[in-house]
Design an enzyme around this catalytic site. Sequence first.
Site, mmCIF file in Angstrom:
data_model
loop_
_atom_site.group_PDB
_atom_site.id
_atom_site.type_symbol
_atom_site.label_atom_id
_atom_site.label_comp_id
_atom_site.label_asym_id
_atom_site.label_seq_id
_atom_site.Cartn_x
_atom_site.Cartn_y
_atom_site.Cartn_z
ATOM 1 N N SER A 164 0.645 -1.268 -0.309
ATOM 2 C CA SER A 164 0.158 -0.074 -0.201
ATOM 3 C C SER A 164 0.652 1.361 -0.166
ATOM 4 O O SER A 164 2.075 1.620 -0.422
ATOM 5 C CB SER A 164 -0.902 0.079 1.187
ATOM 6 O OG SER A 164 -1.682 0.970 1.273
ATOM 7 N N ARG A 233 -11.835 7.193 8.779
ATOM 8 C CA ARG A 233 -11.397 5.590 9.131
ATOM 9 C C ARG A 233 -13.020 4.816 8.269
ATOM 10 O O ARG A 233 -11.925 3.993 7.766
ATOM 11 C CB ARG A 233 -10.784 5.348 10.420
ATOM 12 C CG ARG A 233 -10.546 3.816 10.800
ATOM 13 C CD ARG A 233 -9.714 3.576 10.045
ATOM 14 N NE ARG A 233 -8.990 2.227 10.078
ATOM 15 C CZ ARG A 233 -7.149 2.031 9.247
ATOM 16 N NH1 ARG A 233 -6.513 3.096 8.619
ATOM 17 N NH2 ARG A 233 -6.676 0.908 9.634
ATOM 18 N N ASP A 332 -8.278 -6.634 -5.273
ATOM 19 C CA ASP A 332 -7.914 -4.990 -4.854
ATOM 20 C C ASP A 332 -8.352 -3.760 -5.161
ATOM 21 O O ASP A 332 -8.205 -3.983 -6.474
ATOM 22 C CB ASP A 332 -6.280 -4.978 -4.506
ATOM 23 C CG ASP A 332 -5.998 -3.867 -3.248
ATOM 24 O OD1 ASP A 332 -6.829 -2.779 -3.768
ATOM 25 O OD2 ASP A 332 -5.152 -3.697 -3.294
ATOM 26 N N HIS A 365 -8.313 -5.320 -1.241
ATOM 27 C CA HIS A 365 -6.807 -4.835 -0.298
ATOM 28 C C HIS A 365 -5.717 -4.893 0.665
ATOM 29 O O HIS A 365 -4.861 -5.081 1.409
ATOM 30 C CB HIS A 365 -6.891 -2.717 -0.326
ATOM 31 C CG HIS A 365 -5.947 -2.229 -0.387
ATOM 32 N ND1 HIS A 365 -4.290 -2.351 -1.460
ATOM 33 C CD2 HIS A 365 -5.029 -1.368 0.727
ATOM 34 C CE1 HIS A 365 -3.792 -1.781 -0.358
ATOM 35 N NE2 HIS A 365 -4.064 -1.086 0.210
ATOM 36 N N ASP A 366 -6.404 -5.821 2.011
ATOM 37 C CA ASP A 366 -6.548 -5.759 3.557
ATOM 38 C C ASP A 366 -5.906 -7.321 3.044
ATOM 39 O O ASP A 366 -4.546 -7.669 4.239
ATOM 40 C CB ASP A 366 -7.349 -5.659 3.481
ATOM 41 C CG ASP A 366 -7.471 -5.117 5.077
ATOM 42 O OD1 ASP A 366 -6.863 -4.035 5.411
ATOM 43 O OD2 ASP A 366 -8.566 -5.148 6.123
#
Lengths: 390, 390
Positions: A164, A233, A332, A365-366
């Site tokens: 990232s 967040r 992602d 993405h995680d």
Amino acid sequence: MKGSVKIDTQNLTPEEVFITTPQDFKLPEPLPLDCGRVLKEVNIRYETAGTLNADASNAVLVTHALSGDAHVCGRHTPDDRKPGWWDEMIGPGKMVDTNKYFVICSNVIGGCSGSTGPQSIDPDTGKPYHMNFPVITVADMVRAQKQLIDHLGIKKLLAVLGGSMGGMQVLQWAVSYPDMMNAVIPIATACQFSPQNIAFDWVAREAIKADPNWNGGEYTEDTVPARGLAAARMLAHITYLSEESMSRKFGRSLQNKDAGNSYEYDFDFDFKVESYLQYQGQRFVERFDANSYFYITRATDYFDLTAQTGGDLAKALENVKAAFLVVSFSSDWLFPTRQSKEIVDALLKNRKQVSFCEIKSGYGHDAFLLEVNTLGRMVRDFLHHQQGRR
Amino acid sequence: MKGSVKIDTQNLTPEEVFITTPQDFKLPEPLPLDCGRVLKEVNIRYETAGTLNADASNAVLVTHALSGDAHVCGRHTPDDRKPGWWDEMIGPGKMVDTNKYFVICSNVIGGCSGSTGPQSIDPDTGKPYHMNFPVITVADMVRAQKQLIDHLGIKKLLAVLGGSMGGMQVLQWAVSYPDMMNAVIPIATACQFSPQNIAFDWVAREAIKADPNWNGGEYTEDTVPARGLAAARMLAHITYLSEESMSRKFGRSLQNKDAGNSYEYDFDFDFKVESYLQYQGQRFVERFDANSYFYITRATDYFDLTAQTGGDLAKALENVKAAFLVVSFSSDWLFPTRQSKEIVDALLKNRKQVSFCEIKSGYGHDAFLLEVNTLGRMVRDFLHHQQGRR
């Protein structure tokens, strides 16, 4: 090696608790920044794991993502509840084996986990910088890290790796200091943020601004803009997951209610995905600073490896010397595979050494934090090969 | 026909200004709602275009999306700057030709454009409902519309058509009142909101809550939560576009600056995509109400055609009688084609009459408002065929 590694891990087995200790390095000189300002009395918070070998050839620099920090692996105390953020992958006997490698990770400048950032004291005023902190770029983060690596007596890193925003730093390292590493591993990243990502960051910061506690960045520990930062967040967190992983993890299940026709319509969190996000938002507020969120997201917005080459990525990468392992994840959508392929294509155009893998994963993405087995094996073999090549 | 159509469009050509006039219908009885409460003295703001024919067989009900209203086509005055939201598709001589069809569109209850909503006066207290307004479902919206259609003397609609949340209403019409229409056209929609969409709505509402002006919904015209509502809209707006359309429209261009190495790093809006979003957010605040945003997004969150059938969509659709034209757009990631196909599959399982088209478009979800030529031709031909079948 200047003796900054205090933990001897040689006698620890993976089953034993692996202790890592935060350390501080104060830059001897002010740090010049891309914006034209200089940052005085800069502190770099970092951690190391493993031992630097005699010829300083086994050092691996790990760069962290937006909300990461220097605590990449191990525990600070034996009863620490949570280990470092990439502990599943890095440690004695693990995929990135600290019995073999000397792993370094430092908190980025502009951050809020030990390195100099907007909440640090401005030596010129004796007060916290807040939003008077200069705007930081990814290249600035890397420039500070370079001084740490010099300080540690490392002439050439075995590898730089990160995901990232960490991947952006990896790419920047390869371009800024082409002679400083054998290999780089940019993971789930891109040579520039897409307009969609810039847009999400903008809205996240607008949510913080909408919180009156933010007050132009002039808040105290007792008046943090918790609501705005939590909203920011939560928004970002949606982009870290995939639609698939959200559907699998939560579906349309309701919190404390049966599904189906038993709806009691409500504006409080009701769907499980809502209470999950709420929890993630609240936890984030406990460990992250709103002003840092401004600075670090802005660094990713502005990051563009092609800014100096008129959009020509091949040109931007023509002087890199490192071998590349580029990794993306199929679900992602924050940094889609397409963007990794752009990097690969530009490297191939320059006849650089590059391996590429898209890991099939539903985690979005995680995945770079979750697909530890697949990613770790790949990183392990690649590092092993790089070490063999020396 | 009870004479509620005041505009004779027969003598207008498409080149002339086409005038439409808002009208109000007060429900004669309190409206029972899914939440168990009843809504008293309900007003429905609606507009019509065209003339209902002698056997009332040419009526087309258009249902609007989240931020839409009753003003679907034409202008309210000859010098109106902007026509209705689907004016490119609907009007005299247009794809949905009001020389042939009698088009009706009403503002949803819970809305803020004329129909009873949270800012309306609660007859029990003499004060605005604000957040004491009952929670509204898509089925409630449709229940109110049904009374309007009865009032207009229409026994059977030729068709019900709408996109996004409008498409949810279309699906609900087909299920709630299967004998009330020949055909339905659900566009860019789904039988239920995905957890990702619920999550985006949650964060949008959190952004509104973070604005102190929201004040639990107790704001006045002078103290609207503009910042929070703008942030909510900006977030939603990102989901209406595609990454592709954002990249094409804005790229990484900077506002009032040359690209490349001339960055002057800044937290104000700097990228064009940021100033665009800022503009969209501000414009939205001028025309939309924050409390309505709560009610209408919550209706879409809870919408689930399969809630009564344990998740079985085929069962939920087994009693529909309308012919379906289901339309999706290739780059729509808010309501991806996959979700339209679920509807089509469930209809086919029931041997219902269904046509399906995925329109190739780079515009994302907004395509249902922008791909007017392709979509309009499809709707025109389908309506023509339905009329022929009567």
